[in-house]
Design a protein around this motif. Structure first.
Motif, short mmCIF file in Angstrom:
data_model
loop_
_atom_site.label_atom_id
_atom_site.label_comp_id
_atom_site.label_asym_id
_atom_site.label_seq_id
_atom_site.Cartn_x
_atom_site.Cartn_y
_atom_site.Cartn_z
N UNK A 130 0.84 -1.19 0.00
CA UNK A 130 0.00 0.00 0.00
C UNK A 130 0.89 1.25 0.00
N UNK A 131 0.45 2.26 -0.73
CA UNK A 131 1.22 3.51 -0.74
C UNK A 131 0.28 4.69 -0.98
N UNK A 132 0.76 5.87 -0.65
CA UNK A 132 -0.05 7.07 -0.86
C UNK A 132 -0.18 7.40 -2.33
N UNK A 133 0.85 7.06 -3.10
CA UNK A 133 0.83 7.36 -4.54
C UNK A 133 1.03 6.09 -5.35
N UNK A 134 0.29 5.98 -6.42
CA UNK A 134 0.44 4.85 -7.34
C UNK A 134 1.84 4.93 -7.97
N UNK A 135 2.63 3.85 -7.85
CA UNK A 135 4.00 3.91 -8.37
C UNK A 135 4.07 4.02 -9.90
N UNK A 136 3.00 3.67 -10.60
CA UNK A 136 3.01 3.72 -12.06
C UNK A 136 2.51 5.06 -12.60
N UNK A 137 1.42 5.56 -12.01
CA UNK A 137 0.83 6.79 -12.54
C UNK A 137 1.26 8.04 -11.76
N UNK A 138 1.68 7.83 -10.52
CA UNK A 138 2.04 8.96 -9.67
C UNK A 138 0.84 9.64 -9.03
N UNK A 139 -0.37 9.14 -9.33
CA UNK A 139 -1.58 9.73 -8.76
C UNK A 139 -1.79 9.23 -7.33
N UNK A 140 -2.44 10.08 -6.53
CA UNK A 140 -2.72 9.70 -5.16
C UNK A 140 -3.73 8.56 -5.12
N UNK A 141 -3.48 7.60 -4.26
CA UNK A 141 -4.38 6.45 -4.11
C UNK A 141 -5.48 6.78 -3.10
N UNK A 142 -6.48 5.94 -3.06
CA UNK A 142 -7.59 6.11 -2.13
C UNK A 142 -7.66 4.91 -1.20
N UNK A 143 -7.71 5.17 0.09
CA UNK A 143 -7.93 4.15 1.12
C UNK A 143 -6.90 3.02 1.12
N UNK A 144 -5.68 3.30 0.75
CA UNK A 144 -4.64 2.29 0.84
C UNK A 144 -3.92 2.43 2.19
N UNK A 145 -4.63 2.08 3.25
CA UNK A 145 -4.09 2.11 4.61
C UNK A 145 -5.07 1.39 5.51
N UNK A 146 -4.62 1.10 6.71
CA UNK A 146 -5.47 0.51 7.73
C UNK A 146 -5.53 1.48 8.89
N UNK A 147 -6.73 1.85 9.30
CA UNK A 147 -6.92 2.72 10.46
C UNK A 147 -8.11 2.19 11.22
N UNK A 148 -7.87 1.58 12.38
CA UNK A 148 -8.99 1.01 13.12
C UNK A 148 -8.70 0.89 14.60
N UNK A 149 -9.78 0.70 15.34
CA UNK A 149 -9.74 0.46 16.78
C UNK A 149 -10.63 -0.75 17.05
N UNK A 150 -10.15 -1.62 17.91
CA UNK A 150 -10.92 -2.77 18.40
C UNK A 150 -10.92 -2.65 19.92
#
Length: 179
Positions: A130-150
């Motif tokens: 997962x990354x903030x930017x697509x390595x091929x297009x350079x565009x910002x990605x959407x929701x490529x992260x985990x953020x949660x509480x249990x």
């Protein structure tokens, strides 16, 4: 151990939508605690006795604020008192990275009273690949992260790790109440 999840009755939300009441639509959309979309479950043993509850931030959050899900831990800490938590910050696994400079992978426990302990797991990170930017297009990605509480307030005899590993999940709609 079995897990039965609940969601609040959505009748008021649909009434608000039918009447174009924007404020009420936001107020009654989904199951929430402290304004965070969550999934609430009852943990039930083989004898049919509720042994605990589980609250998990809902990654399907339609509001687009999913990146703030890890902040629910602050509200739970405040509600239960900030003192006497035993926390372990876990190291990043291979390929795990921070999200906009923040990396959280933490397990906390606290004695609530003589019979109950709370387990609070918080994660805010990017998993391998997962990354903030697509390595091929350079565009910002959407929701490529985990953020949660249990969050699991449990009786002492229930093992939070075992209940998580062995639970069967059954969905039930229409529960109501306040957390």
């Amino acid at each position: 151990m079995r897990e039965v999840y609940f969601r609040y009755d959505d009748e008021i939300e649909y009434w608000a939508k039918a009447n174009n009441l924007e404020g009420q639509m936001e107020q009654y959309v989904g199951t929430k605690t402290y304004g965070f979309p969550i999934t609430v479950s009852a943990l039930i043993d083989e004898a049919g006795i509720v042994r605990g509850i589980r609250i998990v931030t809902d990654p399907r959050d339609p509001t687009g604020d999913r990146d703030e899900a890890y902040l629910l831990r602050n509200f739970l800490n405040a509600r239960l008192g900030r003192d006497n938590w035993t926390c372990e910050d876990q190291a990043a696994a291979d390929g795990e990275t921070a999200v906009t400079g923040v990396f959280i992978k933490q397990r906390c426990e606290k004695q609530i009273d003589d019979a109950t302990r709370a387990v609070l797991l918080t994660r805010h990170l990017r998993k391998p690949g997962q990354s903030q930017y697509d390595p091929h297009s350079g565009k910002e990605t959407t929701n490529q992260f985990e953020s949660n509480v249990r969050f699991e307030p449990l009786p002492h005899e229930v093992n939070a790790n075992a209940s998580h590993d062995r639970c069967a999940t059954i969905g039930v709609a229409g529960g109501a109440g306040v957390l």
